[in-house]
Enzyme design. Structure first.
Site, PDB file in Angstrom:
ATOM      1  CB  SER A 172      -8.035   3.807   2.883  1.00 43.33           C
ATOM      2  OG  SER A 172      -7.162   3.231   3.844  1.00 43.33           O
ATOM      3  CE  LYS A 205      -3.802   2.147   2.648  1.00 44.36           C
ATOM      4  NZ  LYS A 205      -4.597   2.083   3.895  1.00 44.36           N
ATOM      5  CB  SER A 263      -8.210   1.043   5.925  1.00 38.84           C
ATOM      6  OG  SER A 263      -8.921   2.212   5.649  1.00 38.84           O
TER       7      SER A 263
HETATM    8  N1  GLN Z   1     -12.950   4.482   6.305  1.00 35.41           N
HETATM    9  C1  GLN Z   1     -12.335   4.974   7.490  1.00 35.41           C
HETATM   10  C2  GLN Z   1     -11.935   6.402   7.322  1.00 35.41           C
HETATM   11  O1  GLN Z   1     -12.215   6.947   6.335  1.00 35.41           O
HETATM   12  C3  GLN Z   1     -11.180   4.102   7.858  1.00 35.41           C
HETATM   13  C4  GLN Z   1      -9.957   4.394   7.121  1.00 35.41           C
HETATM   14  C5  GLN Z   1      -8.797   3.577   7.567  1.00 35.41           C
HETATM   15  O2  GLN Z   1      -8.954   2.581   8.268  1.00 35.41           O
HETATM   16  N2  GLN Z   1      -7.614   4.023   7.189  1.00 35.41           N
HETATM   17  O3  GLN Z   1     -11.360   6.992   8.180  1.00 35.41           O
END
Ligand code: GLN
Length: 487
Positions: free
Chosen positions: A157, A82, A181
Site C-alpha cells: 500500500s 505516507k 506494504s
Molecule cells: N497488501 C496487504 C493488504 O492488503 C498488505 C497491506 C499492508 O501491508 N498495509 O492487506
C-alpha cells in the site's frame, strides 16, 4: 546539477550539505522542481507542504551553519511521508475520503523523530485506503503510477512513498508494512524498503490498520541510508506499549556474508504465479551472495500455504475494530442531512469508505462475531503461531533467509482490481515476516526487461543488523543499486 541533487543518496547529500556545496534550501528547490516536472505522471503525492518545507529547510541551513559536528545525517534532507502518519497541522487522511480535511493536532512519533532530526517534509504520499491493498489502486483519491512504466502500478500500500523515491521526488520516505506494504512496493519500484522487528519503531500516531501486524520503516536508495533512517526512527517510546527498549547495533553493516548461512525456504521458491524473470533474477542474486562467501542451506517454512488465509482473517478482524472510530462524529466526513445518530454513522461509513475497506470490515466483523470467533480469528492466530515456529526452526539452520520479495514484477494498472484474491496473492512472500514480527528487507536485484525485481532478506527477531548486512553485501558484490527512473 539538479539531477545530482534529486538522484543522490542521503549519505552523499549529507556530505555536500556539510561541505557547504549546496544548501538545504537549494536541495528543497531542486526537489520541488523535480516534483513539478514528473508528479503529473507519477502522482505519488496526495498533498505537498511547501511552506512547512521552506521553514524546515531554512532552519536546517541555520543548524548546518552553526555546528559542523553535531549535525544529524538527516538535517536538510527532503523526505516524503505516507499519508498514514499523523503530521501536526497537515491534512492526513490514510488515503481515505472519510478522513478528508482531518488535520492531526500532534505528530506520530516517527514523524516527530524526523522533524527533530531536521529532515525537510515535502508532503504526504498516496497509499491504498487505510493501507489495504498492494497497488495504490484502492486509494480514495487516485492510483499512483510506477515511475519505470507509467502503465503499471508501483505496488502498495505504500506505493506513493516508493514511487517518490524511485522518481527522484524525495531522497527517502517512510511507510508502513502490515502484510508487505513496504517491501512489495520497494520491489516493484527498485528501491530499498525495510521494516524491523515488530515494535522496533513506535506506531504512536500511525493510523492503525491491524495493530498486531503494523510496522513502520523507510524507503531509501541504499542500505547505508536505510540504516541511517531506521536508526533515527527506532527506539523506545512510552506512547506505544509494544515498542521495546533494546539497542539497535548496526556496526556490522559492512562485514560481508563470509561465514554467514543463508536459508532458502523451499516453499518460497515454489509459490503459484512466480514469474520466470523474477526466478532468474533471484537465482543470480543468490549466486552473487554465494560468491561473496555465504553458505547456502535449504530450509523449510511448511505453513507458508496457510499464511495468506491466516493473514486475511487477522488483518480484517483487527481493522474492523480499529476503523469503528470513523463514525462521522469525531473526524473528517459527516452527513449533515442525517436525522439520527445511527443514520449519520451509516451514511458516513457508506460514503466515506471504498469497496476494499468495506469488504474487509464485513469479513472482519464476521470473523469476530459471536460463534465464529473460535472458528476464524482464534484459529488464524493459532496458524500464526505455527508460522512463527517455522521461522524459529529455520533460524536454527541459518542466519537469515533470502527469497524474492514479490512473485511478479509490477503489473498493469487495472489488471487485478476486479479480482481481490489475485491482489491478495501479491503478499504471499511478504506477510510471513509480518505474522511472525520479523525484520524484512527488500532491495533491488537485477531488473527484468527494464522492470525492477526485489530480493527479500528476513532475519531473526531483534537482528535487523543481519538483514542489512546481507543486503549491503549483495549491494557491494552485485553493483546493482537503487536507481532513479528516467522520467
Ligand atoms: N497488501 C496487504 C493488504 O492488503 C498488505 C497491506 C499492508 O501491508 N498495509 O492487506
Amino acid at each position: 546539477m539538479s539531477e545530482e541533487l534529486t538522484h543522490a543518496t542521503i549519505a552523499e547529500l549529507h556530505g555536500r550539505l556539510r561541505r557547504k556545496e549546496v544548501s538545504a534550501v537549494e536541495l528543497l528547490e531542486a526537489h520541488e522542481k523535480r516534483i513539478d516536472a514528473v508528479d503529473g505522471e507519477v502522482k505519488a503525492y496526495l498533498r505537498r507542504t511547501p511552506e512547512l518545507a521552506r521553514r524546515q529547510a531554512e532552519e536546517a541551513d541555520r543548524r548546518l551553519a552553526a555546528g559542523d559536528h553535531g549535525v544529524h545525517p538527516l538535517t536538510g534532507i527532503p523526505v516524503a511521508i505516507k499519508d498514514v502518519f499523523c503530521t501536526k497541522d497537515v491534512e492526513t487522511t490514510a488515503g481515505s475520503r472519510i478522513l478528508a480535511g482531518f488535520k492531526p493536532p500532534y505528530d506520530a512519533t516517527a514523524v516527530a523523530r524526523l522533524r527533530e532530526a531536521g529532515a525537510v517534509f515535502l508532503g504526504m504520499t498516496n497509499c491504498d485506503e487505510f493501507a489495504m491493498g498492494s497497488s495504490t489502486e484502492n486509494s480514495g483519491y487516485w492510483p499512483t503510477h510506477n515511475p519505470w512504466d507509467s502503465t503499471r502500478v508501483p505496488g502498495g500500500s505504500s506505493g506513493g512513498s516508493a514511487a517518490a523515491v524511485a522518481a527522484g521526488e524525495a531522497v527517502f520516505s517512510i511507510g508502513s508494512d502490515t502484510g508487505g506494504s513496504i517491501r512489495q512496493p520497494a520491489a516493484l519500484t527498485g528501491t530499498v524498503g525495510f521494516k524491523g522487528t515488530y515494535g522496533r519503531v513506535s506506531r504512536h500516531g500511525l493510523i492503525a490498520f491491524a495493530s498486531s501486524l503494523d510496522h513502520v520503516g523507510p524507503f531509501t536508495r541504499s542500505i547505508d541510508d536505510c540504516a541511517t533512517v531506521l536508526g533515527t526512527l527506532a527506539g523506545h517510546d512510552p506512547l506505544d506499549s509494544t515498542c521495546f527498549d533494546r539497542p539497535l547495533d548496526l556496526s556490522t553493516l559492512n562485514d560481508g556474508v563470509k561465514g554467514l548461512k543463508l536459508g532458502l525456504p523451499r516453499e518460497y521458491f515454489e509459490v503459484a504465479g512466480m514469474e520466470e524473470g523474477v526466478k532468474r533474477s533471484i537465482a543470480e542474486a543468490i549466486d552473487v551472495l554465494k560468491e561473496a562467501g555465504a553458505e547456502l542451506v535449504e530450509v523449510s517454512l511448511p505453513h507458508t500455504d496457510y499464511g495468506l488465509a491466516a493473514y486475511y482473517i487477522v488483518a480484517p478482524a483487527e481493522c474492523s475494530s480499529n476503523l469503528a472510530r470513523y463514525d462521522g462524529v469525531r473526524y473528517g466526513l459527516s452527513d449533515p442531512k442525517a436525522e439520527t445518530v445511527l443514520e449519520n454513522y451509516l451514511n458516513t461509513r457508506r460514503e466515506g469508505f471504498g469497496a476494499e475497506v468495506r469488504r474487509r470490515l464485513m469479513l472482519g466483523t464476521y470473523a469476530l462475531s459471536s460463534g465464529y470467533y473460535d472458528a476464524y480469528y482464534l484459529k488464524a492466530m493459532k496458524v500464526r503461531t505455527l508460522i512463527k515456529r517455522d521461522f524459529d526452526e529455520a533460524f536454527q539452520k541459518c542466519d537469515a533467509i533470502v527469497s524474492a520479495t514479490s512473485p511478479t514484477v509490477a503489473f498493469k494498472i487495472g489488471e487485478k482490481t476486479g479480482d481481490p484474491l489475485a491482489m491478495y496473492l501479491c503478499d504471499v512472500l511478504t506477510l510471513g515476516a509480518d505474522l511472525a514480527g520479523l525484520p524484512g528487507l527488500s532491495l533491488p536485484s537485477r531488473a527484468e526487461d527494464g522492470l525492477p525485481v526485489g530480493l527479500q532478506v528476513i532475519s531473526p527477531q531483534f537482528r535487523e543488523d543481519l538483514a542489512l548486512q546481507v543486503g549491503r553485501a549483495y549491494e557491494m558484490a552485485s553493483g546493482v543499486l537503487a536507481e532513479v527512473a528516467p522520467l
